[in-house]
Design an enzyme around this catalytic site. Sequence first.
Site: not given
Ligand code: ADP
Length: 483
Positions: A179, A231, A253, A287, A388
């Site tokens: 995803k 993320g 990460e 990152c 960050e």
């Molecule tokens: P950023 O702030 O860099 O967007 P996120 O951690 O919000 O980082 O997002 C990184 C990835 O995690 C994206 O693909 C996002 O759609 C996904 N994501 C966001 N919330 C969730 C969640 N609760 N569980 C799993 N994946 C998530």
Amino acid sequence: MINETLHVGMRIGNDERDSSDGFRFQSINPSDGTVVATLPESTESDVDLAVSTARAALDGEWSRTGPADRQRMLLNLADLIRANRDELARLDSLEMGMPITRSRNSVDSAAAHLEWYAAMTRTISGRTIENNRPTERFSYTLREPVGVVGAITPWNVPLTMMAWKLGPVIATGSVLVHKPAEYSSLSSLRVSELCLEAGIPAGVVNVITGGRVAGAALAEHLDVDKVAFTGSVKTGQAIIRASAGNIKRLTLELGGKSPNVVFADANLEAAALAAVQSIFGNSGQICTAGSRLLVERSIQDEFVERIREITSSLVVGDPLNQSTDMGPVASQSQLERVLSYIHTGGEQGATLISGGEQLTDGDLREGCFVTPTIFGNVSNEMAIAQEEIFGPVLSVTPFDTIDEAVQSANSTQYGLSGYVWTEKLRTAHEMTQRLKLGTVHVNSSNIDPAVPIGGRKMSGYGKELGSEQLEEYLETKTVWIAQ
Ligand code: ADP
């Protein structure tokens, strides 16, 4: 071929599909606010379908595929990625604003990563182990693929992030449900097509599109064996909780707040150029960006003047333009986040040295452009030194002694990477030993598929790249045979 102005489907097995309820979301070009594509918003039942498709592939023909075949597939895929460099680079630049020259390099580095993993395919082996009843019992280990891998990736370097998960999946004979981030799915979808062309069986690589709902469903899914996530810390914590249902394997990460420590004896010209590239490359959305410049007080004024001068020559503009050094930040919400940190920096007493505003002139007015920003007089407690920002904002903090440099460098919750600039071997060794970081670069900044990277502290756990990453995608089965 993906037409970026049209409806795009997600990839499950051989099919390009819509979501089960027909809902779509838009991917917006951060340079001008136009719609790049509309994509299916995956539901839980779409995630179920992708996972069961991947599981069926894992249990089918794929389980009988040997390392030579998987190696060949990875090499084919790397060739196809290189052959489609311009298209893939353009998709990332359109969706998240990476300058095109950088996007092209990231396509090459994705291909190089897959080539490294093609070689790693041939290295997987168990051990025979002598036990204490050598005439009666024979014991050995088998290495098996971890199974169904859910990869959840961010939007900052979309294609690279996909390749980093895809390489070890194929090398170990695992299967993937990926995803990508909602802002940047097109290059991953295109690579999923190329996987089929490369001879990887349908169902081995699946790409679902959507945001938090799809990510959370994948992280919770009881038939997913491992989640590889890149993320934010907050989402990483949600994934750790979600993984508890079936005790998934995790690699996480979760970002960084990397110190860039410059001693008075350093090669200041090289250090200044690297400092600017490290924080303003990809608009600070890396990152490992050197977002905290820790500089020895005796050279602070001279060094800051050097970086201010280099920064003022950066060309901020259309990412599709060859001469652009810095594009927009990736989205409207990212723009708001960066501007709010800039505001907080000023409020908390940091001194604005350059930048600090949204660019609203001419062609750039509809986009998410921020000027490269440098703050001086930053103390370690300030939000801009601790959190960050993931944007083009550099904070400068002076130090007087090596102890103070170490203390400042280690003063955040993160522990991903850092940089040290010194001509003294003794200082270099002392710093590399005392920094609580996953990676320390001395007088340089490096990345290579053979060399592992990963975080400590709240930057996460598990390594990517190198043979260490391969281990994260393998299970060890112990076998005892009575003879
Ligand atoms: P950023 O702030 O860099 O967007 P996120 O951690 O919000 O980082 O997002 C990184 C990835 O995690 C994206 O693909 C996002 O759609 C996904 N994501 C966001 N919330 C969730 C969640 N609760 N569980 C799993 N994946 C998530």
